[in-house]
Scaffold this active site. Structure first.
Site, short mmCIF file in Angstrom:
data_model
loop_
_atom_site.label_atom_id
_atom_site.label_comp_id
_atom_site.label_asym_id
_atom_site.label_seq_id
_atom_site.Cartn_x
_atom_site.Cartn_y
_atom_site.Cartn_z
N GLU A 201 -18.36 157.52 47.40
CA GLU A 201 -18.65 158.53 46.39
C GLU A 201 -19.69 158.03 45.39
O GLU A 201 -20.54 158.78 44.94
CB GLU A 201 -17.37 158.97 45.66
CG GLU A 201 -16.44 159.81 46.51
CD GLU A 201 -17.09 161.08 47.03
OE1 GLU A 201 -18.07 161.56 46.44
OE2 GLU A 201 -16.63 161.61 48.06
N TYR A 284 -15.50 163.05 38.25
CA TYR A 284 -15.73 163.42 39.64
C TYR A 284 -15.18 162.35 40.59
O TYR A 284 -14.41 162.65 41.51
CB TYR A 284 -17.24 163.61 39.91
CG TYR A 284 -17.51 163.77 41.39
CD1 TYR A 284 -17.32 164.99 42.00
CD2 TYR A 284 -17.90 162.68 42.17
CE1 TYR A 284 -17.51 165.14 43.36
CE2 TYR A 284 -18.10 162.81 43.53
CZ TYR A 284 -17.90 164.04 44.11
OH TYR A 284 -18.08 164.18 45.46
N ASP A 302 -18.65 168.31 41.12
CA ASP A 302 -20.02 167.87 40.89
C ASP A 302 -20.94 169.10 40.90
O ASP A 302 -20.46 170.24 40.91
CB ASP A 302 -20.45 166.84 41.95
CG ASP A 302 -20.51 167.45 43.33
OD1 ASP A 302 -20.11 168.63 43.50
OD2 ASP A 302 -20.97 166.77 44.26
#
Ligand code: SF4
Length: 521
Positions: A201, A284, A302
């Protein structure tokens, strides 16, 4: 039962974010006793709204009040005082109506709904002229309206979700069905450990999936776990990140890994707040780790997810405002199937990356939400999300020098703060230089025996600044004393072979245009 003249005992419920107003006629005996709206246990009002908003039905007055505020619903009644027998709507006579300006002057009400025919009748007769707005008549939620079961009521009442911009219940499952057949197969998805999710991520922020795949594989070979990340040298860390940009992300990963070793025994914590406390982990990434690796119902919102939700709900608020983001995040959570939170977040990521595309027409014909998407139904997909006018990027002219001495190239380490902090770079100067002027600058630095050639132009875009670069190759015929002394005394200058550059020194991708010339030399 005798008639009684009764004054409405409950103040209106609204706030400055209320978007719709629901008007009943007059409170029942139970509501009057409870001093709150819809107090009769058989009235379906709370059950109905809870089902529409995919929430549990509130029970106490405090819960009901918070529920209405949270969902931007104002509630009051049309009648201020009347003569009435018990709770009987049909017995109401000698009516005085409420002055709705109390609400309408203070809340951005987009639509007024009447709960039942009686309320609508009084609204039309006595109030509509003052407000100048027609109200929508909805079937009553009262137990007296036995012809309407909960399902039928829902069919009629579902329209209140439109001005509320609330995503319809059940859309989460339809997206998961799409995801089960269309989800992307990605290296980090086959074994979604907390560490794998975290690294992938962070790498994926601002970077295309295709570009990340190789970086991810190389990273996992070199740094397969948190202890290896915590102990990696800075040079190696930068080398593994070279070309991904935003180099602080890599430094933060290492710093967080050290914290995890010290505080959490080398395991990423499963607690959302503890994840958030780690360097470089924002809402996030914490949401992605918590949901994908730990199965917790947390949203990972996001730009992709904001874009999708702003389109399906036609959200008019500016997308970078905290209020709009908070509201859309609540909608993501509201629609999240509780049994598959991680898959839901990933399905949104995939929908945003492959169907609901930014910058241009999305591929709505392939979208599982085509039928419920309000922007699509109005043909206004590209108007959402609503964005702030961007400030143009600052343009910086730079001259970049590929300085070569016997198959080695001169490198300089940048300052420890600011853009590309602490990374190696090709020597460069701010400003635009012709070949002649570039030659003067080289000579001014004590070089006297060299060949100077132009290398063409290059451009690199950072988030707030653009570098417009002109490159020059400087082939040194002699290594001057001055340069030799600098190389001996200052660790921020070095000469590196092409191989060393490839294996040991991380050169930001801003210099790719000129680094390529090394390969050709
Ligand atoms: S229908 Fe189109 S605009 Fe709406 S969510 Fe799907 S792809 Fe995006």
């Amino acid at each position: 039962m005798d008639y009684q003249r009764i004054r409405h005992p409950i103040p209106p419920l609204y706030d400055k974010e209320s978007r719709i107003l629901i008007l009943g006629s007059f409170p029942s005996v139970k509501s009057r006793e409870a001093a709150f709206f819809y107090g009769h246990p058989q009235n379906r009002f709370w059950k109905l709204l809870a089902a529409l908003f995919s929430e549990d039905a509130p029970v106490t007055v405090e819960e009901k009040s918070a529920f209405l505020h949270r969902n931007h619903v104002a509630v009051w009644d049309t009648i201020a005082s009347c003569e009435i027998q018990g709770s009987s709507d049909s017995s109401i006579k000698n009516v005085q109506v409420n002055d709705l300006s109390v609400i309408l002057d203070h809340a951005p009400i987009e639509r007024i709904y009447c709960n039942g025919a009686k309320s609508h009748e009084y609204y039309r007769k006595y109030i509509q002229e003052k407000t100048g707005t027609e109200a929508v008549k909805l079937p009553s939620t009262s137990p007296a309206n036995a012809a309407f079961g909960l399902e039928k009521l829902m069919d009629h009442w579902r329209q209140i979700l439109i001005p509320l911009r609330i995503a319809p219940a059940g859309i989460g499952r339809s997206l998961l069905s799409w995801y089960d057949f269309n989800g992307r197969i990605l290296p980090w998805r086959s074994d979604p450990t907390p560490y794998h999710v975290w690294i992938s991520e962070i790498m994926l922020q601002q970077t295309r999936v295709e570009a990340v795949k190789d970086y991810y594989d190389r990273w996992m070979q070199e740094l397969p776990d948190i202890p290896s990340l915590a102990g990696v040298s800075d040079e190696k860390l930068m080398k593994l990140w070279e070309g991904l940009g935003y180099y602080n992300r890599a430094r933060n990963l290492k710093e967080a890994a050290i914290t995890i070793m010290e505080k959490y025994g080398g395991q990423l914590p499963c607690d959302y707040e503890e994840l958030l406390s780690l360097k470089g982990i924002g809402s996030y990434t914490a949401g992605a780790i918590a949901s994908i690796a730990f199965g917790q119902p947390r949203a990972a919102v996001d730009g992709n997810v904001l874009r999708i939700f702003s389109r399906i709900l036609m959200e008019p608020g500016k997308i970078n405002s905290a209020r709009t983001k908070g509201y859309l995040e609540r909608e993501v959570l509201r629609t999240m199937p509780r049994e598959r939170p991680g898959d839901y977040n990933q399905s949104l990521m995939d929908l945003g990356a492959t169907v609901c595309l930014p910058n241009g027409q999305p591929l709505c014909e392939k979208c599982p939400w085509e039928s419920i998407c309000r922007a699509h139904n109005k043909g206004t997909e590209c108007d959402y999300p609503v964005k702030e006018q961007k400030r143009p990027r600052r343009v910086e002219e730079r001259a970049v020098f590929l300085i070569e001495w016997e198959g080695k190239y001169l490198l300089h380490k940048r300052e420890r703060k600011g853009l590309l902090a602490g990374l190696w770079e090709l020597p460069n100067l701010e400003g635009r230089y012709t070949l002649e002027k570039a030659g003067e600058e080289v000579a001014a630095r004590g070089f006297y025996d060299y060949i100077l050639e132009p290398l063409g132009e290059g451009k690199h875009i950072f988030s707030h600044v653009e570098w417009h670069m002109t490159g020059y190759r400087v082939r040194l015929q002699t290594l001057t004393k001055r340069l030799r002394r600098i190389l001996d005394e200052d660790a921020d200058w070095t000469l590196a072979t092409r191989r060393e550059l490839e294996e040991s020194y991380a050169l930001p991708s801003a210099f790719d245009r000129f680094k390529k010339q090394i390969d050709n030399s």
